[in-house]
Every structure is written in structure tokens, then in C-alpha cells.
Motif scaffolding. Structure first.
Motif, PDB file in Angstrom:
ATOM      1  N   TYR A  20       0.810  -1.211   0.000  1.00  0.00           N
ATOM      2  CA  TYR A  20       0.000   0.000   0.000  1.00  0.00           C
ATOM      3  C   TYR A  20       0.846   1.265   0.000  1.00  0.00           C
ATOM      4  N   ILE A  23       1.541   1.669  -3.593  1.00  0.00           N
ATOM      5  CA  ILE A  23       0.354   2.125  -4.322  1.00  0.00           C
ATOM      6  C   ILE A  23       0.133   3.616  -4.065  1.00  0.00           C
ATOM      7  N   ASP A  26       2.676   5.662  -5.931  1.00  0.00           N
ATOM      8  CA  ASP A  26       2.411   5.689  -7.380  1.00  0.00           C
ATOM      9  C   ASP A  26       1.252   6.615  -7.715  1.00  0.00           C
ATOM     10  N   VAL A  27       0.164   6.493  -6.940  1.00  0.00           N
ATOM     11  CA  VAL A  27      -1.035   7.269  -7.261  1.00  0.00           C
ATOM     12  C   VAL A  27      -0.776   8.765  -7.051  1.00  0.00           C
ATOM     13  N   TYR A 143     -10.114  12.170  -5.241  1.00  0.00           N
ATOM     14  CA  TYR A 143     -10.034  11.147  -6.286  1.00  0.00           C
ATOM     15  C   TYR A 143      -8.844  10.225  -6.047  1.00  0.00           C
ATOM     16  N   ARG A 146      -9.421   7.893  -3.151  1.00  0.00           N
ATOM     17  CA  ARG A 146     -10.358   6.816  -3.519  1.00  0.00           C
ATOM     18  C   ARG A 146      -9.650   5.735  -4.324  1.00  0.00           C
ATOM     19  N   CYS A 147      -8.660   6.140  -5.119  1.00  0.00           N
ATOM     20  CA  CYS A 147      -7.870   5.163  -5.888  1.00  0.00           C
ATOM     21  C   CYS A 147      -7.001   4.333  -4.967  1.00  0.00           C
ATOM     22  N   ILE A 148      -6.456   4.980  -3.934  1.00  0.00           N
ATOM     23  CA  ILE A 148      -5.548   4.270  -3.035  1.00  0.00           C
ATOM     24  C   ILE A 148      -6.330   3.286  -2.166  1.00  0.00           C
ATOM     25  N   ALA A 149      -7.473   3.716  -1.649  1.00  0.00           N
ATOM     26  CA  ALA A 149      -8.244   2.873  -0.729  1.00  0.00           C
ATOM     27  C   ALA A 149      -8.688   1.595  -1.431  1.00  0.00           C
ATOM     28  N   PRO A 150      -8.778   0.478  -0.696  1.00  0.00           N
ATOM     29  CA  PRO A 150      -9.281  -0.760  -1.301  1.00  0.00           C
ATOM     30  C   PRO A 150     -10.660  -0.509  -1.907  1.00  0.00           C
ATOM     31  N   GLU A 151     -10.939  -1.166  -3.034  1.00  0.00           N
ATOM     32  CA  GLU A 151     -12.097  -0.748  -3.808  1.00  0.00           C
ATOM     33  C   GLU A 151     -13.450  -0.963  -3.138  1.00  0.00           C
ATOM     34  N   GLY A 152     -13.570  -2.058  -2.405  1.00  0.00           N
ATOM     35  CA  GLY A 152     -14.880  -2.350  -1.829  1.00  0.00           C
ATOM     36  C   GLY A 152     -15.286  -1.402  -0.723  1.00  0.00           C
ATOM     37  N   ARG A 154     -16.753   1.383   0.345  1.00  0.00           N
ATOM     38  CA  ARG A 154     -17.540   2.427  -0.317  1.00  0.00           C
ATOM     39  C   ARG A 154     -18.260   3.346   0.653  1.00  0.00           C
TER      40      ARG A 154
END
Lengths: 194, 312
Positions: A20, A23, A26-27, A143, A146-152, A154
Motif C-alpha cells: 500500500y 500504491i 504511485d497514485v 479522487y 479513492r484510488c488508493i483505498a481498497p475498492e470495496g 464504499r
């Protein structure tokens, strides 16, 4: 990560934390946000599950004015603007049209704008604020997080102020005492929540 | 005669000589790509004739390489179509297996992400089951993988290769009952795979897929298919000319034990069943022709010798 004073990813799974961190790096790099972040602490607990990102922002005070990218040359009855950077040309024209009217603004080519019969001093024109880069900063930051956080994850709670931010996300309802956890994470950076 | 999957790469000039040769030797061309001045043929050729093809194509600067994934259709199962998983790593992996001859399809789950909320619906399950193998690309956390994997594999009958952030040993430990293959240290990442160590990781995934497919091939060899899927492909192309008008990149997709025909089921199923293979034996007698869950395609499942008592 250069220019960031403090950057940590905390997670019960050591390998997960390492991924992480990569990630996040990178983001933020991709979105050109490293220059505005001063401190950043990310906490992830996949068991709960919860994702918390807290941070301190650098202050961006610079606004873009007409004088920053154009030379204003007053002539008889008109004013010629020589543009050196086209990036802010469109918002500038919009402001001119609004203020002086379309009939007084002419653009013979890409790098020239002529104002006819405008009752303003060249200095006044140079000082017109065209854009404020900090306006879109929060949008970009949300934005990116939100990209860094795990996708599920919400269900989110976000607080963004001028100099600090809190981003909490989970797939379950957030715990009522999430504020305590946020305070703890700020304390690790020797800061207090906004 | 054992047919082995190979890739032929060479110039466009006189490549029809090589194509004719492969067909004359009893081989099958599964896919043909023309890229500018280069031709890439993915084909099955008799093992003992590879040297002959090499020799004949030498003046044409042709190159014959082994590609174990030719003639397979692989499902790359991505947890969602969001920026979190695409284009890296899902597309990187799907593209890499394609380079080695496989036909890869990306299956993205409607409710894949998350831990408690992850799920697999019946359509996704059936689509995955239509492939030869499923490559699951999961995230970085051990806890989440352990929690959601039982849900995501429910009803999946094809072999599964699991890729995830934790190391291979950890993956092996947390998945119960075991899946067919594991590749650790490939979780979610947000950068393009172009460094040497990242490419080595992709090679590791390929090696694992190949190993699992070899096992499946061995199992099929014990009870051979009534007809080779590649042969069926040639016959359908010959007998049902409408397939030539399909614009999809692979109108007929060869699988290890079947074939996907990209024509509407309602109109063409009977025609496909009636395709004569040899001596009055029709395709319908030695294979099941079913509607595919992917669009309105046809999926042909070739029956083994033990069920039909015929090999053509």
C-alpha cells in the motif's frame, strides 16, 4: 518520496503495508499531488475492515494573474496582450468577455489578444485573477485517495480543510468512535485533527 | 502422431508456403495474425516435423517456437472494472498470456471487490466454467483473500490459478480446499509491469498456468477426445461460410476440449450439429452443442472416446 515530511502506512499485515505504501506513492505521483502533501499517515486494518488516511497539506497561496503569462502593452485606444503561455487563455478570455463585452475583445491569433476602448489601467488588467489552482486540489485529492483505498470500501467519511484532511472508508458502517482513531493517527504525526 | 502447440513468426513474403506445409503435414493453424510485414501463426504441428518446418522456413527467416498456451482459452478473473484493478495488473496479465498464444478473456465480477460484500453470480460462474482455466487476481491482504475466496470459487469447475499479494506459501496455507495453482506477491499495484523483476513475475504466472494446463492435458490424454478441436475448427470454417463474415478477432476459439463458435445459437446450432466430419459421422454425434452464456454464441464440448466409442 521527496518533499513529504512524514509518510507512513500502518497495517497489521507487514507485506500489505509495504504494497500500500507503493500504491499510495504511485497514485500521488501520477496525480502530481506529492508537492502539496506535507504529512501523510495511512492506517489499514483488513480485519475490521477500515481504511484511514490523515494528512497535512502545504499551503498553496499562489493564484494565477494575467500578468503572470501575458505582457500588456497600452496603445492609443487599445491594449495589446502578448501571451506567453496558452494554458490559462480560455479562462482569461471568458473573464474579459464578461467584464468588457465581446465586441471589445479581439483575438487575431493564438498569442495575441487586443482590448479596444477599455477604461482600465494596464496594471489593473495585469492583476486580474484568472485561475486558482487550489480550487481543484481537494477534488484531485479525494479522487487520489479513492484510488488508493481498497475498492470495496464504499462507505466514506471525509473532512477536507485548507490545511488538513481526514479520509475514512470501510465496507461496513463506520464505528461511532472513529474520531478517536483519527485523533490517534494525527497524534503520531504530532498534529491535531482539523 | 502427437500434435504440439507452436508459434511461427516470419515475414509475409511466401508465408503461404509455410501454411500449406503445416496443413499438408496434418497440422492445424489456430490463429493467423498479420502485423505490418510480419506473420504470426499459432498452430498445432506434428512433433517430429518441427525440424522440417524450421528447415523450409529458414530462407524466409521464419522462426518456430514452443508456445504451450496455443489452443487454450483462459479466463482472467478481475474483481472489478474500476481503476483500482485496471489496466494494471489485470490487463498486463491478460495481454501477457495472449502473447504466448492463449486466447484470454477478462471476466470482471459485478460484486468482486471488498471482503464481506464480495460475491459471484450465476452468469459469472457459468462464463468462467466455459474456459479451460481461471486465473483469479486478488488483492494484497491475506485476511480478505481467506475470507472471500470460498465465495468466489463456489461452483467453479475449471482449474483455478490464484494470484495475490501474500507470498505463495501463505496463499497455500490459507486456501482450503486447495486450488490448482498459486502465484504469490502479485496483488493490486498501480504501475505498469516493465521492470525485469515484474516481467519475471509475469513469467512465473505463465509457468504456473502452463503447469496446471499440462496436468489437464494429461488427464484428457488418458481418455482422448473423439476429434481434435483444431480439426473441428477447420471443418466448421469450411462447411459454414457465414463464420468468415464474423468480425471478432477469433470467430472460432479453440479450447482444450471444445470450441467456441461466435455465431448466434438459434440460427446456427442445427447447422453446426449437422457438420459431417468423416464417413457420415456428424459433429452432433460426438460433441455437445450448447448455447454459451457469453452473448449468444455457441459452445461445443467434444465428448471423450469412452462416451462415443469413436475417434475420427
Amino acid at each position: 518520496m521527496q518533499a513529504v515530511e512524514y509518510f507512513e502506512v500502518e497495517c497489521p499485515e507487514a507485506l500489505g503495508a509495504e504494497y500500500y505504501k507503493q500504491i499510495a506513492n504511485d497514485v500521488l505521483l501520477d496525480h502530481n499531488l506529492l508537492r502539496v502533501i506535507y504529512k501523510l499517515h495511512i492506517f489499514i486494518d483488513p480485519k475490521v475492515p477500515v481504511f484511514i488516511a490523515v494528512g497535512v497539506l502545504k499551503r498553496i497561496t499562489t493564484v494565477v494573474r494575467v500578468g503572470d503569462f501575458a505582457n500588456v502593452n497600452p496603445q492609443e485606444g487599445k491594449m495589446t496582450l502578448v501571451i506567453s503561455d496558452e494554458t490559462y487563455l480560455a479562462p482569461m478570455l471568458k473573464i474579459f468577455w464578461q467584464r468588457f463585452g465581446k465586441e471589445k475583445v479581439e483575438q487575431p491569433d493564438r498569442f495575441t489578444v487586443i482590448l479596444y476602448g477599455v477604461a482600465a489601467e494596464p496594471k489593473e488588467i495585469e492583476d486580474i485573477v484568472v485561475a486558482d489552482p487550489s480550487e481543484s486540489l481537494h477534488k484531485d485529492l479525494i479522487y487520489a485517495l479513492r484510488c488508493i483505498a481498497p475498492e470495496g470500501f464504499r462507505l466514506r467519511s471525509e473532512v477536507f480543510t485548507l490545511d488538513k484532511f481526514v479520509f475514512v472508508a470501510s465496507e461496513n458502517t463506520l464505528a461511532e468512535d472513529i474520531g478517536t482513531l483519527v485523533r490517534e493517527k494525527f497524534a503520531l504525526m504530532s498534529e491535531v485533527p482539523p | 502422431m502427437t500434435l504440439v502447440p507452436v508459434t511461427y513468426k516470419g515475414g509475409i513474403y511466401q508465408h503461404d508456403i509455410v501454411m500449406d506445409l503445416i496443413e499438408d503435414l496434418g497440422g492445424y493453424i489456430v490463429q493467423k495474425h498479420i502485423l505490418a510485414q510480419e506473420v504470426v501463426l499459432q498452430c498445432f504441428v506434428p512433433r517430429e516435423d518441427i525440424e522440417l518446418i524450421r528447415e523450409i522456413s529458414r530462407p524466409l527467416f521464419g522462426e518456430v517456437t514452443d508456445s504451450p498456451l496455443v489452443g487454450t482459452e483462459i479466463a482472467v478473473v478481475s474483481m472489478s472494472l474500476e481503476i483500482h484493478h485496471l489496466p494494471h495488473p489485470s490487463c498486463d496479465i491478460a495481454e501477457y498470456v495472449r502473447r504466448l498464444g492463449a486466447k484470454s478473456n477478462m471476466v470482471s465480477l459485478a460484486r468482486g471487490p471488498g471482503k464481506r460484500i464480495a460475491g459471484l453470480n450465476d452468469e459469472e460462474r457459468d462464463v468462467i466454467n466455459e474456459h479451460d482455466i481461471a486465473v483469479y487476481l486478488l488483492g494484497n491482504f491475506e485476511t480478505c483473500i481467506e475470507y472471500k475466496m470460498p465465495t468466489l470459487r463456489r461452483g467453479i469447475e475449471v482449474p483455478i490459478v490464484l494470484c495475490g499479494g501474500p507470498s505463495t506459501d501463505v496463499l497455500r496455507k490459507i486456501i482450503d480446499p486447495p486450488v490448482d495453482g498459486y502465484v504469490g506477491n502479485v496483488g493490486r499495484f498501480m504501475r505498469r509491469t516493465k521492470e525485469a523483476d515484474e516481467l519475471a513475475k509475469l513469467d512465473e504466472i505463465i509457468a504456473e498456468i502452463t503447469r496446471v494446463l499440462e496436468k489437464k492435458r494429461d488427464a484428457i490424454a488418458k481418455d482422448p477426445l473423439s476429434v481434435a478441436p483444431a480439426r473441428l475448427m477447420g471443418l466448421i470454417r469450411e462447411k459454414i461460410p457465414e463464420i468468415l463474415d464474423v468480425t471478432s478477432p477469433t470467430p472460432l476459439t479453440v479450447q482444450m476440449a471444445g470450441l467456441r463458435v461466435k455465431l448466434p445459437y438459434d440460427t446456427f446450432a442445427e447447422k453446426v450439429r449437422k457438420v459431417e466430419i468423416e464417413d457420415g459421422i456428424t459433429l452432433g454425434e460426438i460433441a455437445e452443442v450448447n448455447p454459451s452464456r457469453m452473448r449468444d454464441y455457441i459452445i461445443v464440448k467434444i465428448l471423450p472416446f469412452s462416451e462415443t466409442n469413436t475417434v475420427v
